[in-house]
Scaffold this motif. Structure first.
Motif, PDB file in Angstrom:
ATOM      1  N   ALA A 170      19.351  29.798 -45.085  1.00  0.00           N
ATOM      2  CA  ALA A 170      19.888  31.141 -45.314  1.00  0.00           C
ATOM      3  C   ALA A 170      19.855  32.014 -44.060  1.00  0.00           C
ATOM      4  N   THR A 171      18.761  31.955 -43.301  1.00  0.00           N
ATOM      5  CA  THR A 171      18.653  32.793 -42.107  1.00  0.00           C
ATOM      6  C   THR A 171      19.695  32.410 -41.069  1.00  0.00           C
ATOM      7  N   GLN A 172      19.878  31.109 -40.854  1.00  0.00           N
ATOM      8  CA  GLN A 172      20.857  30.646 -39.882  1.00  0.00           C
ATOM      9  C   GLN A 172      22.270  30.997 -40.334  1.00  0.00           C
ATOM     10  N   ASP A 173      22.564  30.837 -41.623  1.00  0.00           N
ATOM     11  CA  ASP A 173      23.890  31.178 -42.120  1.00  0.00           C
ATOM     12  C   ASP A 173      24.133  32.688 -42.060  1.00  0.00           C
ATOM     13  N   SER A 217      18.883  45.719 -41.478  1.00  0.00           N
ATOM     14  CA  SER A 217      19.744  44.584 -41.827  1.00  0.00           C
ATOM     15  C   SER A 217      19.185  43.275 -41.286  1.00  0.00           C
ATOM     16  N   GLY A 218      19.203  43.116 -39.959  1.00  0.00           N
ATOM     17  CA  GLY A 218      18.771  41.853 -39.362  1.00  0.00           C
ATOM     18  C   GLY A 218      17.369  41.436 -39.742  1.00  0.00           C
ATOM     19  N   TYR A 225      14.556  36.472 -46.762  1.00  0.00           N
ATOM     20  CA  TYR A 225      14.778  35.042 -46.894  1.00  0.00           C
ATOM     21  C   TYR A 225      13.492  34.252 -46.654  1.00  0.00           C
ATOM     22  N   LEU A 226      12.580  34.824 -45.882  1.00  0.00           N
ATOM     23  CA  LEU A 226      11.295  34.173 -45.642  1.00  0.00           C
ATOM     24  C   LEU A 226      10.453  34.163 -46.916  1.00  0.00           C
TER      25      LEU A 226
END
Length: 284
Positions: A170-173, A217-218, A225-226
């Motif tokens: 999820a983080t990469q996407d 946001s970031g 997601y973590l």
């Protein structure tokens, strides 16, 4: 357990901060919504890129991380979100956004064949009815254009959330989607400047946009997601009910926004309805 709770609280505060920073930027400075959105997305993309790690392997994977459909829905959410906050208060905007996202996902689940149980139906009816009451015409009704824009933003975020359900990273996407929004946002900014003959830049507005992009946001999405794998699906849905409440508190503290009886009643019923629909979601 304490770590999970702390990180979850941090993520919810970050989500609510998006509404507060955006409202502060657009209500208290001269920055325009398109410029604000562009800076938010670009700074968010940079933060996520650095977070994931500037590695050769990562750079190659940007081409496959995320999707253009995901980036388009993310960009649509962000731009309509900004324009809506020209007229909506932080708490009210967050509530309309949240309700629109949840309603979108509930409708999609029904369309895909899920059949809600009795209590879930009661929750859906309560949420829909309270939302209708909130936006119905009246002396204290929210701005209709701002409301419509925020509903579109919520639908876009709902689509983005649905697209992300199948993500294996999820983080990469999320990083890939943010990176893909950069050319879209820059293109929109240029078109807006040429067609309106305006280019409104404000240093304080830029700071608010960067705070929204980098932290709210970031970093906010990264923390969420973590912690998400540690939360049950129901808990993940219910905990997000706190976002409008936190945004409302922020609006009162930092923007001197006033609470109306209609807002208090509608928000209580909307959150109650969504909680019922989430907690008693029928397993299929």
């Amino acid at each position: 357990m304490l770590k999970t709770a702390s990180l979850t609280a941090l993520a919810m505060i970050a989500f609510a901060a998006n509404s507060i920073f955006t409202r502060m930027g657009l209500a208290q400075t001269n920055i325009d919504p398109v410029m604000f959105t562009t800076i938010r997305l670009v700074s968010g993309a940079a933060a996520l890129f650095l977070l994931v790690g500037v590695q050769q392997r990562t750079i190659r994977k940007i081409k496959t991380a995320g999707s253009w459909l995901g980036a388009t829905s993310l960009g649509a959410y962000a731009i309509f979100f900004s324009f809506a906050y020209l007229t909506l208060g932080a708490g009210l905007g967050a509530l309309i956004l949240f309700a629109s996202v949840q309603i979108t996902m509930i409708i999609w689940a029904i369309v895909k064949g899920e059949r809600p149980g009795p209590i879930e139906i009661v929750g859906i009816v309560i949420a829909f009815s309270a939302f209708t009451y909130l936006v119905s015409p009246g002396l204290v009704a929210p701005d209709p254009i701002g409301t419509l824009l925020m509903v579109i933003s919520g639908i876009s975020w709902g689509v983005y959330s649905l697209l992300g359900r199948g993500s294996k990273n999820a983080t990469q996407d999320t990083m890939g989607n943010f990176v893909r929004t950069v050319p879209l946002a820059l293109g929109a900014m240029i078109i807006f400047a040429l067609t309106t003959n305006s280019w409104s830049i404000d240093l304080q507005g830029i700071i608010f946009a960067c705070l929204s992009g980098i932290f709210a946001s970031g970093m906010g999405y990264a923390v969420w997601y973590l912690v998400l794998p540690s939360l049950a699906r129901t808990s993940a849905g219910v905990v997000q009910l706190t976002v409008p409440a936190i945004a409302t508190l922020g609006g009162v503290l930092f923007l001197s926004e006033q609470l109306t009886t209609r807002f208090v009643i509608a928000s209580t019923l909307i959150l109650l309805g969504v909680a019922l629909a989430t907690i008693f979601k029928k397993k299929i």
